[in-house]
Every structure is written in structure tokens, then in C-alpha cells.
Scaffold this active site. Structure first.
Site, PDB file in Angstrom:
ATOM      1  N   THR A  13       0.887  -1.292   0.313  1.00 32.84           N
ATOM      2  CA  THR A  13       0.103   0.374  -0.079  1.00 32.84           C
ATOM      3  C   THR A  13       0.977   0.860   0.197  1.00 32.84           C
ATOM      4  O   THR A  13       0.518   2.742   0.426  1.00 32.84           O
ATOM      5  CB  THR A  13      -0.594  -0.145   1.311  1.00 32.84           C
ATOM      6  OG1 THR A  13       0.001   0.018   2.385  1.00 32.84           O
ATOM      7  CG2 THR A  13      -1.932  -0.931   0.544  1.00 32.84           C
ATOM      8  N   GLY A  14       2.174   0.531   0.198  1.00 32.05           N
ATOM      9  CA  GLY A  14       2.938   2.176  -0.043  1.00 32.05           C
ATOM     10  C   GLY A  14       3.380   2.760  -1.408  1.00 32.05           C
ATOM     11  O   GLY A  14       2.986   2.485  -2.444  1.00 32.05           O
ATOM     12  N   LEU A 123      13.412  -4.430  -2.228  1.00 30.07           N
ATOM     13  CA  LEU A 123      14.115  -3.193  -2.610  1.00 30.07           C
ATOM     14  C   LEU A 123      15.614  -2.866  -1.598  1.00 30.07           C
ATOM     15  O   LEU A 123      14.846  -2.799  -0.290  1.00 30.07           O
ATOM     16  CB  LEU A 123      12.676  -2.384  -2.444  1.00 30.07           C
ATOM     17  CG  LEU A 123      11.726  -2.628  -3.350  1.00 30.07           C
ATOM     18  CD1 LEU A 123      10.828  -1.448  -3.657  1.00 30.07           C
ATOM     19  CD2 LEU A 123      12.139  -2.701  -4.965  1.00 30.07           C
ATOM     20  N   LYS A 127      21.324   4.085   1.127  1.00 27.06           N
ATOM     21  CA  LYS A 127      22.308   4.328   2.579  1.00 27.06           C
ATOM     22  C   LYS A 127      22.506   2.926   3.262  1.00 27.06           C
ATOM     23  O   LYS A 127      23.115   2.920   4.365  1.00 27.06           O
ATOM     24  CB  LYS A 127      20.928   5.025   3.147  1.00 27.06           C
ATOM     25  CG  LYS A 127      20.313   6.072   3.798  1.00 27.06           C
ATOM     26  CD  LYS A 127      18.996   6.652   4.051  1.00 27.06           C
ATOM     27  CE  LYS A 127      18.466   7.997   3.940  1.00 27.06           C
ATOM     28  NZ  LYS A 127      18.499   8.191   1.933  1.00 27.06           N
ATOM     29  N   SER A 171       7.425  10.308  -2.998  1.00 27.28           N
ATOM     30  CA  SER A 171       7.116   9.308  -2.369  1.00 27.28           C
ATOM     31  C   SER A 171       7.281   9.075  -0.356  1.00 27.28           C
ATOM     32  O   SER A 171       7.048  10.265  -0.390  1.00 27.28           O
ATOM     33  CB  SER A 171       8.437   7.801  -2.522  1.00 27.28           C
ATOM     34  OG  SER A 171       9.686   8.457  -1.515  1.00 27.28           O
ATOM     35  N   ARG A 172       5.905   8.559   0.217  1.00 26.86           N
ATOM     36  CA  ARG A 172       5.484   8.555   1.209  1.00 26.86           C
ATOM     37  C   ARG A 172       7.347   9.383   2.184  1.00 26.86           C
ATOM     38  O   ARG A 172       8.097   8.426   2.239  1.00 26.86           O
ATOM     39  CB  ARG A 172       4.463   7.348   1.575  1.00 26.86           C
ATOM     40  CG  ARG A 172       3.812   8.125   3.093  1.00 26.86           C
ATOM     41  CD  ARG A 172       2.472   7.468   3.256  1.00 26.86           C
ATOM     42  NE  ARG A 172       3.388   5.894   2.976  1.00 26.86           N
ATOM     43  CZ  ARG A 172       3.582   5.223   4.297  1.00 26.86           C
ATOM     44  NH1 ARG A 172       3.886   5.039   5.378  1.00 26.86           N
ATOM     45  NH2 ARG A 172       4.149   4.408   3.956  1.00 26.86           N
ATOM     46  N   ARG A 252      20.483  16.289  10.337  1.00 21.01           N
ATOM     47  CA  ARG A 252      19.713  15.325  11.436  1.00 21.01           C
ATOM     48  C   ARG A 252      20.372  13.928  11.319  1.00 21.01           C
ATOM     49  O   ARG A 252      21.202  13.487  11.018  1.00 21.01           O
ATOM     50  CB  ARG A 252      18.632  14.963  10.541  1.00 21.01           C
ATOM     51  CG  ARG A 252      17.777  15.582  10.209  1.00 21.01           C
ATOM     52  CD  ARG A 252      16.098  15.507  10.021  1.00 21.01           C
ATOM     53  NE  ARG A 252      16.617  14.811   8.399  1.00 21.01           N
ATOM     54  CZ  ARG A 252      15.321  13.959   8.098  1.00 21.01           C
ATOM     55  NH1 ARG A 252      14.427  13.912   8.718  1.00 21.01           N
ATOM     56  NH2 ARG A 252      15.539  13.412   6.912  1.00 21.01           N
TER      57      ARG A 252
END
EC number: 4.2.1.115
Length: 334
Positions: A13-14, A123, A127, A171-172, A252
């Protein structure tokens, strides 16, 4: 390749899962597309848009191997997109990240073996290369698990591969919707962590098409990396809001100035093809002797030079502000 086949997408659902589903429905005639994810509301909302007869929706967590295995019955291909990926949240909740990204990866592998899945692609992320944060470290571990799974397959025919790429535009949780939200709310300035920061960029559509093509070209055990452009974060901010000033807020927890997709330590394992790179396994598979310089389609790659690295700051491909806006607008229309 996907006609009359059963395909399961973890984390379906992403942003990636929905785009992948759209591409499959528009270009193939699958027997079943199974969306496996935790959130019933997101599944309900997705089912109202993607309601073709071939669609199936399974509530489940990749931490739950029994449920995962039940969802994979008669499945031919698996795309493992489920992950805990928010870098600062992972730093503050390390064990939760490990449970999802590492234990969940092993559960996917085990369920694939149990159900005779033909091919599975996981996927990954830039990183995972030389990681400095927990999220990257868990994805590196996940990559290693999927590569090594080819060596423990024994007489099972399941093959596993990994696709690694950078920031997905739109993307979210990515920076583009974050900036656009601030702009729509009337922000007077945009927060920038560091003016030197660079990132790799890929559209959702291109990311999906790259994964689709990797199912056809994989032997099993490769990490596929697309040739995609880089861009400075400041250029992105200026492209979206040319009249807004920037506020430097500092890097961050767990962030890098530049992302790397292939480290120099992996150069001896890396082959360059026309539109992508492939990192071959660092271990020799016991019962397989694939020539990774030639993919399963017969296309030949060239070994990169010793010491080669592929980083967002040494990338020969750079996106202009105009090109990035075109990618953003196309992604929103897609």
C-alpha cells in the site's frame, strides 16, 4: 513474463506498491496481484482504486512468518518493499527497525522457499552502502540475507535479487512532499540541513520499471543499481520555491552529506551495463557458477575500474532544476 502469474508485494500500500500495481495492471494480465501490508485503512483506500478481479488484499506483517507464508501460496514472484525507513525514528526505535527490516527479510526468504516462489526481488537503498545510520545498517543486513539465500537454496529453484536506488521523488516521507506541504501552508523559508548535501533521484515510474526489468535479467545474487541523476538539496528547494529563502538547520541524526550506491570496496565485484550497474555476490555459491558479466538476457557488462565508486557527489549525471520539476510533475500525474 507476468502474464497469468501470481505476484505478491509486501508493503504493497506504499508509494512503490501502488505504482507497481498500476504498471502491472496496465501492461500485463496477471492472474493475481496480492497486496500484503499492515494497515487496513490503507488497504481499504487502495482497494477502492485498484479493484480489478485479479486484486487480493492480505492484512499481515512481515514479522509474522506464518501469515506471510499463507499469503504466498501459489505465488510466482515476490517484491519485498515493506520496510521501516524513517532514519531518525529508526535511531530512536532501533529494535523495531531490526525486527521489520532484518527479521522481516528472513521471514520473506523462508516463506519464498516454503512456497516454491520462482523469483524474489528486495528493494534496498543507497543508505545500505557504507551505512552510518541504523536504517542503512539494517538494509545492508537485509541485502546480505537476500544474496546469501541463493547459496542456501539447495535443490529449490527460488532465486533472490536486490534492487538498490536513491531517493524516490514523491514517495511518502520524502523531501519533495515535505517541501510542498510547507509551501502550501505559506512558509516564508525552507529548512535545509546543509548547503553541500547531494542526493540521487529517481521517479516512482522509473523505479518500478527498473525492478520489472531486473526480474528478467537476474541470475540470482546480484545487487542492481540504476544510473540515475544527482541533485543538490538547495537546487531542489529553489526549483520548488524560487522566491523562498533557506534556513540551515544542520544534519539530522544518521544523515550523510552525500549518498553512495557503490563503494570502492565493491569495485572488484561490479559490472557496468548500458543503463545500470550490477554488484555480483562476494561469496561463491556452492552449486552455481554464473558468469555475472553477462546477465540472464545475454547482455554483456564491463568490469569497472579498481577503486570505482558511485556517489551522489561524483555522479556524471546531474538533474537541472527544470528536469527535476518535470520528474515531479510526471510523478504526480502518474
Amino acid at each position: 513474463m507476468f502474464n497469468k502469474k501470481n505476484i505478491l508485494i509486501t508493503g504493497g500500500t506504499g508509494s512503490f506498491g501502488k505504482t507497481y500495481t498500476k504498471v502491472l495492471l496496465e501492461n500485463y494480465k496477471p492472474n493475481k496481484i496480492i497486496i500484503y501490508s499492515r494497515d487496513e485503512l490503507k488497504q481499504f483506500e487502495m482497494a477502492s482504486v485498484f479493484n480489478a478481479p485479479c486484486m487480493r488484499y492480505f492484512i499481515g506483517d512481515v514479522r509474522d512468518k506464518e501469515r506471510l507464508s499463507a499469503a504466498m501460496r501459489d505465488v510466482d514472484f515476490v517484491i519485498h518493499a515493506a520496510a521501516m525507513k524513517h532514519v531518525p525514528i529508526a535511531e530512536y526505535n532501533p529494535m523495531e527497525c531490526i525486527k521489520t527490516n532484518i527479521h522481516g527479510a528472513q521471514n520473506v526468504i523462508d516463506a519464498c522457499f516454503e512456497n516454491g516462489v520462482k523469483k524474489c526481488i528486495a528493494l534496498s537503498t543507497d543508505k545500505a552502502c557504507n551505512p552510518v545510520n541504523l536504517y542503512g545498517a539494517t538494509k545492508l543486513a537485509s541485502d546480505k540475507l537476500f544474496v546469501a539465500a541463493n547459496n542456501i537454496a539447495g535443490n529449490k529453484q527460488t532465486r533472490f535479487g536486490v534492487t538498490r536506488y536513491g531517493n524516490v521523488v514523491g514517495s511518502r516521507g520524502s523531501v519533495v512532499p515535505f517541501f510542498k506541504k510547507l509551501i502550501s501552508e505559506g512558509a516564508k523559508e525552507l529548512p535545509i540541513t546543509d548547503t553541500r548535501m547531494t542526493r540521487f533521484w529517481i521517479s516512482l515510474e522509473d523505479g518500478v520499471k527498473f525492478v520489472l526489468s531486473n526480474f528478467e535479467r537476474m541470475h540470482g545474487g546480484e545487487i542492481f543499481i540504476p544510473k540515475i541523476p544527482s541533485m543538490k538539496i538547495t537546487d531542489l528547494a529553489h526549483a520548488l520555491a524560487p522566491n523562498l529563502s533557506h534556513k540551515i538547520i544542520g544534519i539530522r541524526a544518521g544523515e550523510k552529506l552525500h549518498e553512495i550506491m557503490i563503494s570502492s570496496d565493491d569495485s572488484h565485484l561490479t559490472y557496468e551495463f548500458e543503463n545500470y550497474y550490477a554488484i555480483s555476490p562476494s561469496i561463491k555459491f556452492v552449486d552455481k557458477d554464473n558468469d555475472f558479466s553477462i546477465n540472464a538476457l545475454g547482455e554483456k557488462g564491463q568490469k569497472v575500474k579498481d577503486g570505482f565508486s558511485y556517489s551522489s557527489d561524483n555522479n556524471p549525471l546531474w538533474a537541472s532544476e527544470k528536469e527535476l520539476l518535470e520528474i515531479i510533475n510526471h510523478t504526480e500525474g502518474f
